[in-house]
Enzyme design. Sequence first.
Site, PDB file in Angstrom:
ATOM      1  CB  ALA A 182      -2.341  -3.062   8.392  1.00 14.15           C
ATOM      2  CB  THR A 183      -5.603  -1.992  12.875  1.00 15.77           C
ATOM      3  OG1 THR A 183      -6.101  -3.444  12.378  1.00 15.77           O
ATOM      4  CG2 THR A 183      -6.712  -1.521  13.489  1.00 15.77           C
ATOM      5  CG  ASN A 225      -9.209  -8.440   3.633  1.00 18.09           C
ATOM      6  OD1 ASN A 225      -9.558  -7.367   3.084  1.00 18.09           O
ATOM      7  ND2 ASN A 225     -10.144  -9.089   4.494  1.00 18.09           N
ATOM      8  CD  GLN A 243      -4.290  -9.857   2.937  1.00 22.24           C
ATOM      9  OE1 GLN A 243      -3.674 -10.720   2.434  1.00 22.24           O
ATOM     10  NE2 GLN A 243      -4.999 -10.074   4.380  1.00 22.24           N
ATOM     11  CG  HIS A 297       0.040 -10.562  11.551  1.00 21.77           C
ATOM     12  ND1 HIS A 297      -1.245 -11.271  11.085  1.00 21.77           N
ATOM     13  CD2 HIS A 297      -0.688  -9.350  11.621  1.00 21.77           C
ATOM     14  CE1 HIS A 297      -2.315 -10.560  11.023  1.00 21.77           C
ATOM     15  NE2 HIS A 297      -1.939  -9.406  11.495  1.00 21.77           N
ATOM     16  CB  THR A 303       9.383   2.262  24.285  1.00 20.93           C
ATOM     17  OG1 THR A 303       9.871   3.152  25.582  1.00 20.93           O
ATOM     18  CG2 THR A 303      10.881   1.520  24.327  1.00 20.93           C
ATOM     19  CB  CYS A 334     -18.389 -14.410  14.089  1.00 26.90           C
ATOM     20  SG  CYS A 334     -18.013 -16.307  13.696  1.00 26.90           S
TER      21      CYS A 334
HETATM   22  C1  PLP Z   1      -4.797  -8.005   8.015  1.00 23.76           C
HETATM   23  C2  PLP Z   1      -5.247  -6.702   7.611  1.00 23.76           C
HETATM   24  C3  PLP Z   1      -5.424  -5.578   8.156  1.00 23.76           C
HETATM   25  C4  PLP Z   1      -5.059  -5.404   9.619  1.00 23.76           C
HETATM   26  O1  PLP Z   1      -3.852  -5.655   9.998  1.00 23.76           O
HETATM   27  P1  PLP Z   1      -3.251  -6.071  11.429  1.00 23.76           P
HETATM   28  O2  PLP Z   1      -1.877  -5.695  11.328  1.00 23.76           O
HETATM   29  O3  PLP Z   1      -3.761  -7.259  11.789  1.00 23.76           O
HETATM   30  O4  PLP Z   1      -3.676  -4.685  12.256  1.00 23.76           O
HETATM   31  C5  PLP Z   1      -5.861  -4.233   7.617  1.00 23.76           C
HETATM   32  N1  PLP Z   1      -6.023  -4.439   6.111  1.00 23.76           N
HETATM   33  C6  PLP Z   1      -6.018  -5.790   5.407  1.00 23.76           C
HETATM   34  C7  PLP Z   1      -6.368  -5.666   4.055  1.00 23.76           C
HETATM   35  C8  PLP Z   1      -5.707  -6.635   6.023  1.00 23.76           C
HETATM   36  O5  PLP Z   1      -5.505  -7.880   5.314  1.00 23.76           O
END
Ligand code: PLP
Length: 386
Positions: A78-79, A158, A186, A208, A244, A329
Amino acid sequence: MSNLMNPIYLDYAATTPMDPVVAQKMAACLTLDGNFANPASRSHRYGWMAEQAVETARGQIAKLINADVREIVWVSGATEANNLAIKGVAQQHSAKGKHIITSAIEHKAVLDPCIYLQEQGFEVTYLQPQTDGTVSVQQVKDAIRPDTVLVSLMFVNNELGCINPIKEIGELCRSQNVLFHVDGAQAVGKTGVDVQAQNIDLLSVSGHKFYGPKGIGILFVKRGVKIAAQIHGGGHERGMRSGTLATHQIVGLGEAAHISQAALPQEEAHLSALRIQLWNGLKDIEGITLNGSEHACVPGILNISFAGVDGESLLLSLADLAVSSGSACNSATMAPSYVLKAIGLDDELAHASIRFSVGRFSTPQEIEQVVSSVGTAIKRLKGMAA
Ligand SMILES: *Cc1c(COP(=O)(O)O)cnc(C)c1O
């Protein structure tokens, strides 16, 4: 004795363990006797097999969000999806305007690309959420200008679990001819996501967060929407994202989508029951408050503050629970959550907050244990404070 056991996992919003079926399917895509080939290899059977597996998975995730397979772009998570959507729209449509609307409590994977774009000459409006953590249609309406090219808002927050009125905001954006990006990390697999019914132009998804592998996700790009690629090199994924394809990751995400779609109704009921059990078990503790919305929320997340308790001591005394705290942190120091601060909590209360997030493998017995652990910890801490 509890410190000899593994802590109870209550951090499903940070990441989920993979479903064992997903792990099995992925393992079958790794070695010579499996589906290991490059899906872009057109000259042999190995390549065709891998391509077929990728396309099956594409169909599975498309079905979960009610998209067409041609609208799915594989990315690393998602990033990356957020980066591709936000920078991709901004760069592609800068001739129309350079104004973006988002909220102050988005994930850093939305906020940081926005800050980057500000450095590139874009203007960003950060909507302040209401006290329940949601953004209203009216707030978005008031912020839209003739030079607005993108509205980017999360489906589910989140930290709080609250749900934005996505369908209505999407309808507004469409009527104003502004593109609408939704960070769905989320939401997908947790609540009903339908890109067509909810008027979504771009949707970020992470494997994930719903029992699939890390390192894989998708960006849904509605047909006809043009975005500038951020990674060049070979023109994979209709030019929007080269590289790829990671067959095993993709197959894993597809299977996770397939399982989630079938399991969604039971899972929502299961998680709601656990959330209610947890909240009922804790709500009579003096000084406790629920952050976010008690009703417009996903069932898996419960964010609670404990007034009059020191945050650090609280976390230390809950060592038998794997939870997230209201502190992040930041290099050497602990900073209070910017999300909790934005909905009105002061620093002290933000530090004394805990996000419990339950998931597919959580049990009522675990929640019983959690209620008892938290109750004991708070009593002890208050006793100490007195
Ligand atoms: C976990 C999360 C992300 C980042 O997702 P990744 O797949 O870990 O890069 C982005 N936005 C929200 C709201 C998330 O909970």
